[in-house]
Design an enzyme around this catalytic site. Structure first.
Site, PDB file in Angstrom:
ATOM      1  N   ASN A  10      24.622 -62.890  75.886  1.00  0.00           N
ATOM      2  CA  ASN A  10      23.180 -63.064  75.734  1.00  0.00           C
ATOM      3  C   ASN A  10      22.913 -63.277  74.245  1.00  0.00           C
ATOM      4  OD1 ASN A  10      20.420 -62.874  75.597  1.00  0.00           O
ATOM      5  ND2 ASN A  10      20.332 -60.671  76.062  1.00  0.00           N
ATOM      6  N   HIS A  96      15.213 -58.735  81.197  1.00  0.00           N
ATOM      7  CA  HIS A  96      15.859 -58.046  80.074  1.00  0.00           C
ATOM      8  C   HIS A  96      14.877 -57.041  79.462  1.00  0.00           C
ATOM      9  CE1 HIS A  96      17.625 -57.279  76.167  1.00  0.00           C
ATOM     10  NE2 HIS A  96      18.778 -57.629  76.721  1.00  0.00           N
ATOM     11  N   GLU A  98      14.124 -56.381  76.537  1.00  0.00           N
ATOM     12  CA  GLU A  98      13.280 -56.925  75.458  1.00  0.00           C
ATOM     13  C   GLU A  98      12.106 -57.706  76.038  1.00  0.00           C
ATOM     14  OE1 GLU A  98      16.513 -58.738  73.318  1.00  0.00           O
ATOM     15  OE2 GLU A  98      17.218 -56.724  72.860  1.00  0.00           O
ATOM     16  N   GLU A 168      21.620 -51.811  81.575  1.00  0.00           N
ATOM     17  CA  GLU A 168      21.555 -51.794  80.117  1.00  0.00           C
ATOM     18  C   GLU A 168      20.659 -50.641  79.654  1.00  0.00           C
ATOM     19  OE1 GLU A 168      22.633 -55.890  78.367  1.00  0.00           O
ATOM     20  OE2 GLU A 168      20.492 -55.880  78.737  1.00  0.00           O
ATOM     21  N   SER A 214      25.685 -52.599  73.313  1.00  0.00           N
ATOM     22  CA  SER A 214      26.693 -52.382  72.264  1.00  0.00           C
ATOM     23  C   SER A 214      28.130 -52.512  72.763  1.00  0.00           C
ATOM     24  CB  SER A 214      26.471 -51.029  71.575  1.00  0.00           C
ATOM     25  OG  SER A 214      25.207 -51.027  70.907  1.00  0.00           O
TER      26      SER A 214
HETATM   27  P1  PGA Z   1      23.887 -55.686  72.440  1.00  0.00           P
HETATM   28  O1  PGA Z   1      22.829 -56.348  73.447  1.00  0.00           O
HETATM   29  O2  PGA Z   1      25.262 -56.034  72.968  1.00  0.00           O
HETATM   30  O3  PGA Z   1      23.607 -56.315  71.125  1.00  0.00           O
HETATM   31  O4  PGA Z   1      23.645 -54.219  72.463  1.00  0.00           O
HETATM   32  C1  PGA Z   1      23.028 -56.352  74.845  1.00  0.00           C
HETATM   33  C2  PGA Z   1      21.845 -56.987  75.530  1.00  0.00           C
HETATM   34  O5  PGA Z   1      20.718 -56.782  75.086  1.00  0.00           O
HETATM   35  O6  PGA Z   1      22.007 -57.720  76.526  1.00  0.00           O
END
Ligand code: PGA
Length: 250
Positions: A10, A96, A98, A168, A214
């Protein structure tokens, strides 16, 4: 039958078309002989044609990071499932955290998008996960159940076989804090249980549940060795070809 893992990138709001081409030039040779897992890359919309072109002839699939549920119309700034398909996308990330946090995505809009994505023949990656306050208050299971029930409402039939979920935990995204493999596996069990209730045991047993938050080359192996974890959704560490290849080949 063991579930084939999906390792998905992503890219969020990173990279121009030129930078996307550059990534694939470096990345594809590193994974050319890799057949154990499926690989997908989800770049920003403006990079989709460049990414599809660059990945042509490889096993790397391309996906969108979001979509709207209508086919077309007066919806400024939005993009539809048929448009993603026309660009050569096979996958799409839906809900997601976000998008939930900054762009008003709700369990209800996730459900509408999921329905449309499945109808269109895309492989949706539906994201669920708790924020830190919810985890600390012991509400993780309740939040996951609510998000899954909302997302899966009215979803059934053969097309649901393409459904993919990504767990997530929001506190692990971009923070360098990863859920322990055991903690992730626990959450995955909750999600699979909800999927069984909504979609039936057979579909639930085939449902791929990815972990995201992460994921890095040095923790991928421990996470991916969990039987309940069927792949990864990778943000930051997917922007660099070597690092993403390191995760794919954990
Ligand atoms: P990250 O993001 O690997 O930078 O923690 C994962 C995601 O938001 O899909």
């Amino acid at each position: 039958m063991p579930r084939k893992k999906l390792i998905a990138a992503n890219w969020k709001m990173y990279k121009t078309p030129d930078q996307a081409r550059e990534f694939f030039r470096a990345f594809l040779p590193l994974v050319a002989s890799h057949t154990r897992d499926e690989i997908a890359v989800c770049p920003p919309y403006v990079c989709l044609p460049a990414a599809v072109e660059a990945a042509k002839g490889s096993k790397v699939a391309i996906g969108g990071q979001n979509m709207y549920w209508e086919q077309e119309g007066a919806f400024t700034g939005e993009i539809s499932a048929p448009m993603l398909l026309a660009c050569g996308c096979t996958h799409v990330i839906i809900g997601h955290s976000e998008r939930r946090q900054y762009f008003g995505e709700t369990d209800d809009t996730v459900n509408k998008k999921l329905e449309r994505a499945l109808e269109a023949g895309l492989t949706p990656i539906v994201c669920v996960g708790e924020v830190i306050q919810e985890r600390e208050a012991g509400l993780t299971e309740e939040v996951l159940r609510r998000q899954c029930n909302g997302a899966f409402r009215g979803i059934s039939g053969e097309k649901a076989a393409r459904l993919t979920v990504a767990y997530e935990p929001v506190w692990a995204i971009g923070t360098g804090r990863t859920a322990t493999p055991e903690l992730a596996a626990e959450a995955h069990q909750v999600i699979r249980h909800q999927a069984a209730k909504a979609l039936g045991d057979e579909l639930a047993s085939k449902l791929r549940i990815l972990y995201g938050g992460s994921v890095k080359p040095d923790n991928a192996k421990a996470l991916m060795s969990q039987e309940e974890i069927d792949g990864a959704l990778v943000g930051g560490a997917s922007l660099d070809a070597k690092s993403f290849a390191g995760i794919v080949k954990y």
